[in-house]
Structures are given as structure tokens and as C-alpha cells.
Enzyme design. Sequence first.
Site, PDB file in Angstrom:
ATOM      1  N   ASP A 127     -35.551 -67.224  22.875  1.00  0.00           N
ATOM      2  CA  ASP A 127     -34.632 -66.462  22.026  1.00  0.00           C
ATOM      3  C   ASP A 127     -33.969 -67.326  20.954  1.00  0.00           C
ATOM      4  OD1 ASP A 127     -35.340 -64.592  23.918  1.00  0.00           O
ATOM      5  OD2 ASP A 127     -33.446 -64.697  25.011  1.00  0.00           O
TER       6      ASP A 127
ATOM      7  N   ASP B 137     -34.543 -55.777  23.311  1.00  0.00           N
ATOM      8  CA  ASP B 137     -33.564 -56.434  22.433  1.00  0.00           C
ATOM      9  C   ASP B 137     -33.730 -56.120  20.943  1.00  0.00           C
ATOM     10  OD1 ASP B 137     -33.630 -57.658  24.894  1.00  0.00           O
ATOM     11  OD2 ASP B 137     -34.038 -59.660  24.123  1.00  0.00           O
TER      12      ASP B 137
HETATM   13  C1  FRU Z   1     -33.699 -60.224  27.073  1.00  0.00           C
HETATM   14  C2  FRU Z   1     -35.088 -60.832  27.099  1.00  0.00           C
HETATM   15  C3  FRU Z   1     -35.172 -62.072  26.237  1.00  0.00           C
HETATM   16  C4  FRU Z   1     -36.629 -62.125  25.906  1.00  0.00           C
HETATM   17  C5  FRU Z   1     -36.964 -60.671  25.733  1.00  0.00           C
HETATM   18  C6  FRU Z   1     -38.366 -60.288  26.118  1.00  0.00           C
HETATM   19  O1  FRU Z   1     -33.713 -58.872  27.351  1.00  0.00           O
HETATM   20  O2  FRU Z   1     -35.479 -61.113  28.425  1.00  0.00           O
HETATM   21  O3  FRU Z   1     -34.688 -63.236  26.880  1.00  0.00           O
HETATM   22  O4  FRU Z   1     -36.894 -62.847  24.746  1.00  0.00           O
HETATM   23  O5  FRU Z   1     -36.046 -59.959  26.531  1.00  0.00           O
HETATM   24  O6  FRU Z   1     -38.620 -58.966  25.779  1.00  0.00           O
END
Ligand code: FRU
Length: 486
Positions: A166, A46
Site C-alpha cells: 500500500d 479500498d
Molecule cells: C486493505 C488491503 C490492502 C491491500 C488491498 C488488497 O483492504 O488488504 O492492504 O493492498 O486490500 O485488495
Amino acid sequence: MNTRSNDEKFRTLTKPDELLALHEKASSSVYRQSIHIQPVSGLLNDPNGFIYFNDTWHLFYQWCPWGAFHGLKHWYHVTSEDLITWKNEGLCIRPDTYFDNKGVFSGTALPYNDQVYLYYTGIHREGNRKPKPYTCMARLSENGRARKFSGPLFGPSPDYTENQRDPKIIYDARTRKYYILLGAQTKDKKGCIIFYESDNQNSGWKFRGQLKVPGFEDFGYMWECPSIERISGHDVLIFCPQGVHLEGHGEGKNHSGYIIGTMDYGTLTFTPDGAFHELDFGFDSYAAQCVSNLNDPSKTILMSWMGLPDGKYPTDKEGWSGCLTLPRELTIRHRRLIQRPVAGLRKLRKDTISPGFGMLPSVAEINISIYPKDFDMQLFSKADGTGGFDIRYNSSTREITIDRSKMDNRFDKDFGEVRTRILDNELTQLVIYIDHSSIEIFVNNGDAVFTSRLFPTEAERYYQLSECTSISIWEMSPAVTDDFII
Ligand code: FRU
């Protein structure tokens, strides 16, 4: 198959030199991108903490340095003056405290009193116990590294499963409060968003409740990366619902989309003004992040991860995977989110290429004007015209279709290899960006976007198309450097 032990995957990065060999291997790949942000080594997922501050764009990405797998996550920092050319700044947040010993997960940024604050999920885990998510905060210091606050802002709510993460930080001028949204999961395994509230950005956080989104009480088992943005006078809820079945996605369960509506922070209700729409109709797009702050508030810029949580990519065996999309400017037209590549990308254009040769440069912008009628194009086909990536348009049904099933390197076939979108208006324009291992197709001035990874072999470098009004092709200058900066 990845045979590394958990100890290997979950190592904190302390000595940058350990990564040099991995970086050299990755940067010698023929699939290394030239105009897209990509990891120095290992896996990028992300985008995080996207912000414009003191004339500089800062962006961070979820980073597992050790290889193309979801091991211990760090935040890596990149900057830009123009959103187009990007510079590697190095590791920003390291998982090195009790509260984030198993990962520094995704989050967002907020400017306050001439400083940038970063909000992220710290994952704490002991042995085989369930992971515990903590909402943590750090300040971005002058040297581009983070200074963490001594403890978390708050821990997990006991009323939801351990899937709470998040943080998206929002200041609402009307209620004069700060809010943190977390993607979460109810105890009966339904995706949702939970809210925390405070008068200050760095303390006094209290649990406020679950966001009500009428009609979406049973929409997938988990929502990741939530955000509420104000775009063209509308509120837009952007999130990644997991476990929803979408047409054309085969067994794929990770989606990225949005709902337009009205947000009421007083009653914690987001009232939809229509359906859930996919943000992108291509194969590889997830975890979109919008800038939290801009000098020109009428503009919102979005970038996403060009990948999927359970995607497997041909570069995995080279020890790296993932890149980010090009930046897109968002507006709303006819209750749909319109995404246009930012105008500054034009400055990467080199000389135009004569379309007569039918051979694709490895990095290019292609603009096509089309009569409102059927259209057909193959990109990355072989010299004899076979194979390639198809774009087809059927004017009687207004369906535009992309198909990557004829490429030599096929991957993630279970998530579907053909995607279709019905257009509101006849197809008249395509703007396409290709890089060494990706394609982004903007249809009718941003009405629909198809973003996909593609890994053409040496033989796959031709294109052909049916009659159209005009086609222009520009080779593009590089916009990212592959410097080994940790
Ligand atoms: C989305 C996710 C988020 C998390 C991150 C971990 O792709 O699963 O929910 O914070 O990636 O890398």
C-alpha cells in the site's frame, strides 16, 4: 460458502464481455446504490490513487471483477468534476506482468510534470510459495488506462515478513525528498510502517528505515494503508491496524483510525500528541484514502471503503459487494479529526418531504436539530413501528449509540451490532444520508461519524423519533450511473 476454484478467482480480465451477465445481475439488485461509487460487477474494496488533476477528480478502486470475494485485484477508474457525480471510466491497471501476476494491490497517486503517476503494490506469486510484494509505478495516460514502468521501483525488504504493501507517496518540501510509506509487519509479527526515500519520483529509491511511533511499538500484527496528512496545521497518521481489540467490535480485528502528532522526516519519528482514535464509529469503514493534491491546500478530502476485509454482505450472493463512502472534508478541532460531508452534496437535494408520513425515501438527506436532552430514533422500522436501526442518545452520559440488531437482514454479528461513542458536547445535530444499502450519520457538525451498510427489506421503510427541535428530509437525485464500461 464460496466454492470457486483459485483458477476462477485469479483470472486476469481480458474480454470485457465476460462480465456483462455479472454486471446485469448486480445492477438489477434492489441494494444498488444511487449516490455512492460501487463496482460494475464483483467486489470493490479500498479506494486508491485519489487525486485532483486538471480540473478532474480521479479515483480508483480495488476491484475483483469475478464475484464478491477477494480474488485477483485490478484498479478500476472513476472520475468526477465536482466530487459528487461520478462517471465510470473502466479498467485502469490490470495484473498482467511477472511482478503483479497475483494482484494489483492498493496505492496512491502523484502529479508530476503535468502527468499523473500511480504507485501500487504488485503481488507476485509462484505456485504455493509465499507472495512477494513489489512497489510498482505506472503513468495514467490520456485514455484513462495505465502505462506501467518496465520493472518495479523496488522489491520487498528482507527484514520484514512478506506483508509490505500500500505505497503512499509523499513529497516533503522541507527535506526536498520523496518518500514512500508502506504498511508492514515485523518478523515478530507487529504492525509497522517502513519508509523508502528518493530525490526523484521515479527512480533511486532506497530503504530508509522503520517509522518510530513512540507508544505504538506493539499495536496489532499488521498495519495496512498508511498515510501521513497535513490537516489544520497538524500531522495526522492515518492507518488500519489489524489485530487490536476495540470496545464494541466483538471479534472484529480490522480497524481504521488515526493519531494526531508531529512528523519528523529527518529522524523518521512520528511523535503522537494523544491517543489512537477510530476514524469512524459505524460498522463498515476501512482503508481511508485522502487526496494527495488539491488546488486549495487547506482542504483535505477523505473517502473510505464502506466495508471490512472479512465482512460478509447480503449482496455476496448477487455476485457483488462493497461501495465507497461519501466524500468528507477533514479539519481538526480539539485534537480530534472532524469529518463533514462535502458541501456540494446539497445540490443533490430534491424537494423536501413532509416528515408527517413517517415513510423514508430510499435515498435521502435528513437533518435533525435536537435539544440537549435524551433522543431516540428508529430508521427502517416496519409499519407497526417494530424493528429498524436505532440511534439513541443519553444526555446524562453523553453516549450516542447505534444498533442494527433489529434489522431483518443481519450480518457480521460477530463484529458487534451495537456501537457507542461518548460525545465531547451534548448532542445537538444529526445529518444523515441514506442510500439503498447504507447509512452515514454525521454527529454535531462532524464531531463523530457512524458509517454502516444496511440492507432493509421491503417492509422496513418507516421511521419514528422522539421530540426534537426540527427535522428536514430531502429526497436525493442519483449521483452515480451504472454504466457497463470496462
Ligand atoms: C486493505 C488491503 C490492502 C491491500 C488491498 C488488497 O483492504 O488488504 O492492504 O493492498 O486490500 O485488495
